[in-house]
Design an enzyme around this catalytic site. Structure first.
Site, PDB file in Angstrom:
ATOM      1  N   GLU A 211       3.228  14.108   3.055  1.00  0.00           N
ATOM      2  CA  GLU A 211       2.235  13.146   2.582  1.00  0.00           C
ATOM      3  C   GLU A 211       1.837  12.128   3.645  1.00  0.00           C
ATOM      4  O   GLU A 211       0.662  11.791   3.790  1.00  0.00           O
ATOM      5  CB  GLU A 211       2.771  12.388   1.365  1.00  0.00           C
ATOM      6  CG  GLU A 211       2.832  13.169   0.082  1.00  0.00           C
ATOM      7  CD  GLU A 211       3.514  12.375  -1.020  1.00  0.00           C
ATOM      8  OE1 GLU A 211       3.344  11.140  -1.065  1.00  0.00           O
ATOM      9  OE2 GLU A 211       4.227  12.984  -1.836  1.00  0.00           O
TER      10      GLU A 211
ATOM     11  N   ASN B 280      -3.208   8.730   4.425  1.00  0.00           N
ATOM     12  CA  ASN B 280      -1.982   8.009   4.761  1.00  0.00           C
ATOM     13  C   ASN B 280      -1.751   7.827   6.255  1.00  0.00           C
ATOM     14  O   ASN B 280      -0.738   7.239   6.658  1.00  0.00           O
ATOM     15  CB  ASN B 280      -0.765   8.733   4.164  1.00  0.00           C
ATOM     16  CG  ASN B 280      -0.692   8.590   2.659  1.00  0.00           C
ATOM     17  OD1 ASN B 280      -1.283   7.669   2.086  1.00  0.00           O
ATOM     18  ND2 ASN B 280       0.016   9.493   2.009  1.00  0.00           N
TER      19      ASN B 280
ATOM     20  N   HIS C 263      -5.753  -5.744  -2.894  1.00  0.00           N
ATOM     21  CA  HIS C 263      -6.643  -5.799  -1.742  1.00  0.00           C
ATOM     22  C   HIS C 263      -6.800  -7.218  -1.216  1.00  0.00           C
ATOM     23  O   HIS C 263      -7.529  -7.439  -0.241  1.00  0.00           O
ATOM     24  CB  HIS C 263      -8.018  -5.228  -2.108  1.00  0.00           C
ATOM     25  CG  HIS C 263      -8.014  -3.746  -2.293  1.00  0.00           C
ATOM     26  ND1 HIS C 263      -9.084  -3.051  -2.816  1.00  0.00           N
ATOM     27  CD2 HIS C 263      -7.067  -2.807  -2.025  1.00  0.00           C
ATOM     28  CE1 HIS C 263      -8.793  -1.758  -2.871  1.00  0.00           C
ATOM     29  NE2 HIS C 263      -7.571  -1.592  -2.389  1.00  0.00           N
TER      30      HIS C 263
ATOM     31  N   PRO D 165      -6.817   7.771  -5.242  1.00  0.00           N
ATOM     32  CA  PRO D 165      -8.158   7.224  -5.447  1.00  0.00           C
ATOM     33  C   PRO D 165      -8.755   6.801  -4.106  1.00  0.00           C
ATOM     34  O   PRO D 165      -8.114   6.115  -3.313  1.00  0.00           O
ATOM     35  CB  PRO D 165      -7.925   6.027  -6.375  1.00  0.00           C
ATOM     36  CG  PRO D 165      -6.476   5.704  -6.243  1.00  0.00           C
ATOM     37  CD  PRO D 165      -5.780   6.985  -5.930  1.00  0.00           C
TER      38      PRO D 165
ATOM     39  N   ARG E  41       0.828  -1.207   0.000  1.00  0.00           N
ATOM     40  CA  ARG E  41       0.000   0.000   0.000  1.00  0.00           C
ATOM     41  C   ARG E  41       0.864   1.260   0.000  1.00  0.00           C
ATOM     42  O   ARG E  41       0.553   2.245  -0.677  1.00  0.00           O
ATOM     43  CB  ARG E  41      -0.919  -0.034   1.224  1.00  0.00           C
ATOM     44  CG  ARG E  41      -1.886   1.143   1.324  1.00  0.00           C
ATOM     45  CD  ARG E  41      -2.935   0.872   2.381  1.00  0.00           C
ATOM     46  NE  ARG E  41      -3.825   2.009   2.550  1.00  0.00           N
ATOM     47  CZ  ARG E  41      -3.868   2.771   3.638  1.00  0.00           C
ATOM     48  NH1 ARG E  41      -3.071   2.488   4.665  1.00  0.00           N
ATOM     49  NH2 ARG E  41      -4.694   3.785   3.724  1.00  0.00           N
TER      50      ARG E  41
ATOM     51  N   ASP F 214      -9.988  -9.601   2.566  1.00  0.00           N
ATOM     52  CA  ASP F 214     -10.597 -10.812   2.008  1.00  0.00           C
ATOM     53  C   ASP F 214     -10.413 -11.952   2.996  1.00  0.00           C
ATOM     54  O   ASP F 214      -9.920 -11.747   4.111  1.00  0.00           O
ATOM     55  CB  ASP F 214     -10.082 -11.118   0.589  1.00  0.00           C
ATOM     56  CG  ASP F 214      -8.723 -11.815   0.537  1.00  0.00           C
ATOM     57  OD1 ASP F 214      -8.160 -12.135   1.602  1.00  0.00           O
ATOM     58  OD2 ASP F 214      -8.207 -12.042  -0.573  1.00  0.00           O
TER      59      ASP F 214
ATOM     60  N   ASP G 158       8.797   8.375  -6.105  1.00  0.00           N
ATOM     61  CA  ASP G 158       9.988   9.134  -5.708  1.00  0.00           C
ATOM     62  C   ASP G 158      10.215   9.124  -4.204  1.00  0.00           C
ATOM     63  O   ASP G 158      10.990   9.934  -3.686  1.00  0.00           O
ATOM     64  CB  ASP G 158       9.875  10.581  -6.201  1.00  0.00           C
ATOM     65  CG  ASP G 158       8.738  11.352  -5.528  1.00  0.00           C
ATOM     66  OD1 ASP G 158       7.906  10.709  -4.851  1.00  0.00           O
ATOM     67  OD2 ASP G 158       8.685  12.587  -5.672  1.00  0.00           O
TER      68      ASP G 158
ATOM     69  N   HIS H  34       0.672   4.249  -2.776  1.00  0.00           N
ATOM     70  CA  HIS H  34       0.398   5.639  -2.390  1.00  0.00           C
ATOM     71  C   HIS H  34       1.546   6.558  -2.778  1.00  0.00           C
ATOM     72  O   HIS H  34       1.317   7.740  -3.066  1.00  0.00           O
ATOM     73  CB  HIS H  34       0.134   5.713  -0.889  1.00  0.00           C
ATOM     74  CG  HIS H  34      -1.246   5.283  -0.508  1.00  0.00           C
ATOM     75  ND1 HIS H  34      -1.976   5.872   0.515  1.00  0.00           N
ATOM     76  CD2 HIS H  34      -2.059   4.315  -1.012  1.00  0.00           C
ATOM     77  CE1 HIS H  34      -3.158   5.291   0.609  1.00  0.00           C
ATOM     78  NE2 HIS H  34      -3.228   4.340  -0.305  1.00  0.00           N
TER      79      HIS H  34
END
Length: 318
Positions: free
Chosen positions: A85, A91, A188, A158, A59, A241, A71, A63
């Site tokens: 960030e 985050n 996921h 997203p 993840r 899941d 970067d 992100h």
């Protein structure tokens, strides 16, 4: 003015996606030939102690790449009035940064100032998948570390509430296709979702329905029991899941059974192309893995031509 700003952001993001640096799997062959094994050792040690690390690293890489390209801007610490960030709302739940720090420290001992934090993160994401029973692949290298990290830009990520049009736009702005969208959504299969990410599906979904009708009724009821409307349990939520520490195609099988977690997952069934891909990957683990590797390499190759460097400490700009 707002419309102009939106158009300019769209153009800038398109430009970013087009600036794909010439990466090379043998980039460190002469300067740091053991980079892959050193990073893998760090990831392996961490995953042995904490089964949530694999999902966290995958993840984290996603992100990172969706903001300013891959970067390592997601690794930078906030400083003064500049909120980085990693402290942006999407985050806040990111963790396992120490894995990247440990790998960087080990690499600095054998090849100082050579390997970028961005490359370490790309390698760690690959290792996370492999150590979870998924495929492996040769990671192209040669990324540089960015100097800019702003929490305000995390709004470009997203969201779990996105519909298919929003998802398609977000991915296409970064040069990623509908197949990339469906394949990367398969990530996921690892991890955990907090209640806040799917409350919209199980409470007051619409004026006439409390629960999203696309959810399997018994599954929707289970989610409501885990996340009541006035939930006060910190970090309450559920696995993404049925095999959340194993990289497999269960995510797609459950999606077809009405047991997806996010609205953005369910959205994949609302477009004929993405729905067909979901069915394809649910039927064949091999097809999913093949597509996932291809899309990961593609996403991981998004870079930009801004002021960049090789950080000596992944948390701070030199």
């Amino acid at each position: 003015m707002a419309g102009i700003a939106t158009v300019m952001m769209f153009i800038t993001t398109l430009h970013l996606a087009s600036l794909v640096r010439a990466l090379n799997v043998n980039y460190y062959e002469n300067t740091c030939p053991h980079v892959d094994s050193i990073v893998a050792a760090s990831v392996h040690k961490a995953t042995m102690n904490d089964k949530t690390v694999a999902a966290a690293l995958l993840r984290m890489h996603f992100h990172d790449c969706f903001i300013r390209g891959c970067d390592a801007s997601v690794l930078l610490e906030s400083k003064g009035k500049t909120i980085a960030e990693k402290d942006g709302p999407p985050n806040i739940s990111l963790h396992a940064f120490y894995v990247i720090d440990n790998a960087k420290k080990a690499l600095e001992e054998v090849c100082p100032g050579v390997v970028s934090c961005a490359d370490i993160l790309a390698l760690a994401a690959r290792d996370a998948v492999t150590l979870s029973g998924g495929p492996t692949w040769d990671v192209p290298k040669g990324r540089k570390d960015g100097r800019i990290s702003m929490a305000t830009e995390t709004r470009q990520l997203p969201a779990p509430t996105f519909n298919i049009s929003q998802l398609q736009q977000s991915f296409s702005q970064r040069g990623l296709s509908l197949e990339d969208l469906v394949a990367l959504s398969g990530g996921h299969t690892l991890g955990f979702a907090h209640c806040s990410s799917f409350q919209n599906r199980i409470h007051r979904f619409s004026p006439k329905q409390d629960i999203d009708p696309s959810l399997n009724p018994s599954f929707g009821s289970r989610l409501r029991s885990i996340c009541p409307s006035h939930n006060k349990v910190k970090n309450a939520g559920t696995s993404l899941d049925s095999s959340s520490t194993l990289f497999d195609n269960a995510y797609y099988k459950l999606l077809l059974q009405g047991e997806s977690i996010f609205s953005s997952d369910q959205a994949l069934l609302t477009h004929p192309t993405t729905k067909a891909l979901v069915s394809k990957f649910a039927y064949s683990q091999e097809e999913f893995e093949r597509a996932f590797v291809k899309s990961m390499i593609k996403m991981s190759s998004i870079t930009n031509d801004g002021q960049q460097q090789i950080r000596l400490d992944c948390k701070f700009v030199r």
